[in-house]
Design an enzyme around this catalytic site. Structure first.
Site, PDB file in Angstrom:
ATOM      1  N   PRO A  33       6.298  21.478 -15.826  1.00 58.36           N
ATOM      2  CA  PRO A  33       7.549  21.010 -15.201  1.00 58.36           C
ATOM      3  C   PRO A  33       8.639  20.738 -16.236  1.00 58.36           C
ATOM      4  O   PRO A  33       9.794  20.563 -15.883  1.00 58.36           O
ATOM      5  CB  PRO A  33       7.141  19.723 -14.466  1.00 58.36           C
ATOM      6  N   GLU A  90      -1.719  15.444 -17.720  1.00 62.81           N
ATOM      7  CA  GLU A  90      -0.327  15.008 -17.897  1.00 62.81           C
ATOM      8  C   GLU A  90       0.521  16.004 -18.680  1.00 62.81           C
ATOM      9  O   GLU A  90       1.735  15.883 -18.738  1.00 62.81           O
ATOM     10  CB  GLU A  90      -0.291  13.646 -18.601  1.00 62.81           C
ATOM     11  N   ARG A 106       5.925  42.383  -8.327  1.00 61.86           N
ATOM     12  CA  ARG A 106       6.564  43.155  -7.254  1.00 61.86           C
ATOM     13  C   ARG A 106       7.814  43.893  -7.726  1.00 61.86           C
ATOM     14  O   ARG A 106       8.318  44.784  -7.043  1.00 61.86           O
ATOM     15  CB  ARG A 106       6.855  42.280  -6.033  1.00 61.86           C
ATOM     16  N   ASP A 133      16.313  42.342  -2.023  1.00 56.67           N
ATOM     17  CA  ASP A 133      15.768  40.987  -1.905  1.00 56.67           C
ATOM     18  C   ASP A 133      16.860  39.936  -2.000  1.00 56.67           C
ATOM     19  O   ASP A 133      17.868  40.150  -2.653  1.00 56.67           O
ATOM     20  CB  ASP A 133      14.822  40.695  -3.084  1.00 56.67           C
TER      21      ASP A 133
HETATM   22  N1  ADE Z   1       2.740  22.362 -13.651  1.00 55.21           N
HETATM   23  C1  ADE Z   1       2.900  21.261 -12.900  1.00 55.21           C
HETATM   24  N2  ADE Z   1       4.054  21.301 -12.225  1.00 55.21           N
HETATM   25  C2  ADE Z   1       4.671  22.464 -12.559  1.00 55.21           C
HETATM   26  C3  ADE Z   1       5.908  23.073 -12.210  1.00 55.21           C
HETATM   27  N3  ADE Z   1       6.761  22.495 -11.374  1.00 55.21           N
HETATM   28  N4  ADE Z   1       6.192  24.266 -12.736  1.00 55.21           N
HETATM   29  C4  ADE Z   1       5.342  24.856 -13.615  1.00 55.21           C
HETATM   30  N5  ADE Z   1       4.166  24.326 -13.994  1.00 55.21           N
HETATM   31  C5  ADE Z   1       3.827  23.152 -13.465  1.00 55.21           C
END
Ligand code: ADE
Length: 237
Positions: free
Chosen positions: A89, A116, A154, A169
């Site tokens: 994230p 984490e 794709r 798309d």
């Molecule tokens: N791992 C945990 N959350 C994630 C996300 N939003 N994007 C990529 N990998 C992740």
């Protein structure tokens, strides 16, 4: 293209990789997807892949050693150098532009984490870029890796039955896709717009573009702002 995926849960990929476009693309030799289990590269009898964070705090952190050893093994499986990507994230937000860029690579090496996060030395030592699929936290990077693989594969020549379908798309031109209809002409009192039955391809293309702009303005005005220059949208649109 070759895609290597390093993960603690290779089984999670079985179903998405064995259906529909991803399955066909592999059978057709368009892409070769290879899964490797990071846990096979642990050195202790508990097969430990995570540990407590230095400095304290909740949760566990993916240890550098199993990921490095796994990566070094995977890297040697092909002479082709790969673009290394950590799914986290903390990464740059994934979008269609990024998918198009990645689809031009010969090899991707995706690393899915759990817990984490990754020991920072994994990112630094492997020269990896970080990709996030959105501003929310998943339980691990596996689903994120599947999203990236699907969006990229794709786009590869020969992956889709109809070569044109990726071109139209949503997002491919910075707009959401126009509304689509198929048979029957009337369903529960709702009729297909006359223009789509007219056979006038010029008018249909114009109608579709107008609906795409209208839809994008309404639900994703941020996309219009981003792409204003390339789209050449006029006041009348
Ligand atoms: N791992 C945990 N959350 C994630 C996300 N939003 N994007 C990529 N990998 C992740």
């Amino acid at each position: 293209m070759r895609i290597d995926i390093l993960t603690l849960f290779p089984e999670m990929f079985e179903s998405p990789l064995s259906h529909s476009i991803l399955a066909r693309a592999q059978q057709a030799g368009v892409v070769d997807i290879v899964l490797t289990n990071i846990r096979d590269f642990t050195t202790d009898s508990y097969k430990k892949v995570d540990d407590k964070p230095y400095g304290g705090g909740p949760g566990m952190v993916m240890m550098a050693q199993p990921v490095f050893d796994c990566f070094e093994h995977v890297e040697k499986l092909s002479p082709q150098k790969g673009r290394v990507i950590l799914l986290t994230p903390q990464g740059q937000k994934f979008n269609q532009t990024k998918a198009v860029k990645l689809s031009a690579e010969k090899r991707l090496i995706l690393i899915s984490g759990r817990y984490e996060g990754f020991d920072e030395r994994i990112r630094i030592g492997l020269g990896a870029e970080q990709i996030s699929i959105g501003d929310y936290v998943l339980s691990g990077g596996e689903l994120a890796a599947m999203v990236v693989v699907d969006a990229v594969v794709r786009l590869l020549g020969g992956a889709l039955g109809d070569e044109d379908s990726a071109k139209d798309d949503s997002f491919s031109e910075g707009l959401l896709e126009y509304p689509q209809y198929t048979r029957p002409e009337v369903f529960r009192g709702m009729k297909v717009p006359d223009i789509l039955l007219s056979g006038d391809h010029g008018k249909i293309a114009e109608w579709r573009r107008q609906r795409a702009v209208e839809r994008t303005k309404k639900t994703r005005p941020d996309l219009l702002k981003e792409n204003q220059n390339t789209l050449k949208i006029t006041e009348g649109d």
